[in-house]
Design a protein around this motif. Structure first.
Motif, short mmCIF file in Angstrom:
data_model
loop_
_atom_site.label_atom_id
_atom_site.label_comp_id
_atom_site.label_asym_id
_atom_site.label_seq_id
_atom_site.Cartn_x
_atom_site.Cartn_y
_atom_site.Cartn_z
N ASP A 1 0.82 -1.21 0.00
CA ASP A 1 0.00 0.00 0.00
C ASP A 1 0.86 1.26 0.00
N SER A 2 2.00 1.23 0.65
CA SER A 2 2.83 2.42 0.72
C SER A 2 3.58 2.66 -0.59
N ASP A 3 3.76 1.63 -1.41
CA ASP A 3 4.48 1.78 -2.67
C ASP A 3 3.57 2.08 -3.84
N CYS A 4 2.36 1.57 -3.81
CA CYS A 4 1.43 1.78 -4.92
C CYS A 4 0.65 3.07 -4.68
N THR A 5 0.41 3.78 -5.74
CA THR A 5 -0.45 4.94 -5.65
C THR A 5 -1.76 4.56 -6.33
N TRP A 6 -2.83 4.63 -5.61
CA TRP A 6 -4.12 4.23 -6.14
C TRP A 6 -4.72 5.42 -6.88
N ASN A 7 -5.08 5.22 -8.14
CA ASN A 7 -5.68 6.28 -8.94
C ASN A 7 -7.17 6.37 -8.71
N SER A 8 -7.78 5.24 -8.41
CA SER A 8 -9.22 5.24 -8.20
C SER A 8 -9.63 4.01 -7.40
N MET A 9 -10.86 4.04 -6.95
CA MET A 9 -11.44 2.93 -6.23
C MET A 9 -12.77 2.62 -6.91
N ILE A 10 -13.08 1.34 -7.02
CA ILE A 10 -14.32 0.92 -7.66
C ILE A 10 -15.27 0.37 -6.59
N LEU A 11 -16.49 0.87 -6.57
CA LEU A 11 -17.55 0.34 -5.71
C LEU A 11 -18.58 -0.32 -6.62
N LYS A 12 -19.09 -1.45 -6.19
CA LYS A 12 -20.10 -2.16 -6.98
C LYS A 12 -21.32 -2.38 -6.10
N ALA A 13 -22.47 -1.90 -6.56
CA ALA A 13 -23.71 -2.09 -5.81
C ALA A 13 -24.09 -3.57 -5.84
N VAL A 14 -24.53 -4.10 -4.71
CA VAL A 14 -24.85 -5.51 -4.63
C VAL A 14 -26.34 -5.79 -4.46
N GLU A 15 -27.15 -4.72 -4.28
CA GLU A 15 -28.59 -4.92 -4.18
C GLU A 15 -29.31 -3.63 -4.54
N GLY A 16 -30.63 -3.69 -4.61
CA GLY A 16 -31.45 -2.51 -4.91
C GLY A 16 -31.50 -2.19 -6.39
N GLN A 17 -32.04 -1.01 -6.69
CA GLN A 17 -32.22 -0.62 -8.09
C GLN A 17 -30.90 -0.42 -8.83
N CYS A 18 -29.81 -0.20 -8.11
CA CYS A 18 -28.50 -0.01 -8.73
C CYS A 18 -27.67 -1.30 -8.74
N LYS A 19 -28.29 -2.43 -8.46
CA LYS A 19 -27.57 -3.70 -8.39
C LYS A 19 -26.67 -3.86 -9.61
N TYR A 20 -25.41 -4.21 -9.35
CA TYR A 20 -24.35 -4.42 -10.34
C TYR A 20 -23.81 -3.13 -10.94
N LYS A 21 -24.33 -1.98 -10.55
CA LYS A 21 -23.81 -0.72 -11.07
C LYS A 21 -22.43 -0.47 -10.46
N ILE A 22 -21.54 0.05 -11.28
CA ILE A 22 -20.17 0.34 -10.86
C ILE A 22 -20.02 1.84 -10.63
N PHE A 23 -19.41 2.19 -9.50
CA PHE A 23 -19.13 3.58 -9.17
C PHE A 23 -17.62 3.72 -9.04
#
Length: 154
Positions: free
Chosen positions: A83-105
């Motif tokens: 974690d200290s060596d890698c620089t994260w450019n983004s993070m992906i969240l994935k909805a697992v339920e509801g009207q946004c199920k499977y939507k990627i943020f």
């Protein structure tokens, strides 16, 4: 599969690597845990036994020996991917339920807010259990972490 950039492998490439090792029975577990090249190079024997349920000691040995070779073949700048060596450019969240199920943020280093109100959030989830401004996600450059804050403004 090119081994000089294993730290940059996708989850799919890690699955292909397992198939090349003739251990495809572990692909689904690696995929479900989202193991990409960066995470692959950090795996320990304890991880294989406990998190991946690789019960057969010789399978663990085969994976670890192959990982050792991959690490040796990495360019010096890519050989460690903590974690200290890698620089994260983004993070992906994935909805697992509801009207946004499977939507990627995708949350970038600029951060985001999530909630029911379209005027004050980057991502809108129009569900009764979601607050007007539900949460904020911010990136902390000093710690190289994404931090989530529960706002909960109804």
């Amino acid at each position: 599969m090119e081994t000089c950039s294993a730290s940059k492998w996708t989850v799919s490439q890690v699955s292909d690597w397992l198939a090349q090792l003739e251990l495809p029975q572990y692909k689904s577990k690696f995929e479900s845990l989202g193991i990409d090249g960066c995470l692959l190079l950090q795996i320990t024997e304890d991880d294989l036994a406990n998190d991946f349920q690789v019960k057969i000691r010789l399978h663990r040995h085969k994976i670890l020996e192959s990982l050792k070779k991959l690490k040796e073949e990495q360019p010096k700048s890519e050989s460690e991917c903590s974690d200290s060596d890698c620089t994260w450019n983004s993070m992906i969240l994935k909805a697992v339920e509801g009207q946004c199920k499977y939507k990627i943020f995708e949350i970038t280093h600029t951060g985001a807010s999530i909630g029911r109100n379209s005027g004050s959030n980057n991502y809108v989830i129009n569900e009764s259990f979601v607050s007007r401004k539900h949460c904020e996600i911010k990136y902390n450059q000093l710690t190289n972490q994404f931090l989530l804050r529960d706002v909960g403004l109804y």
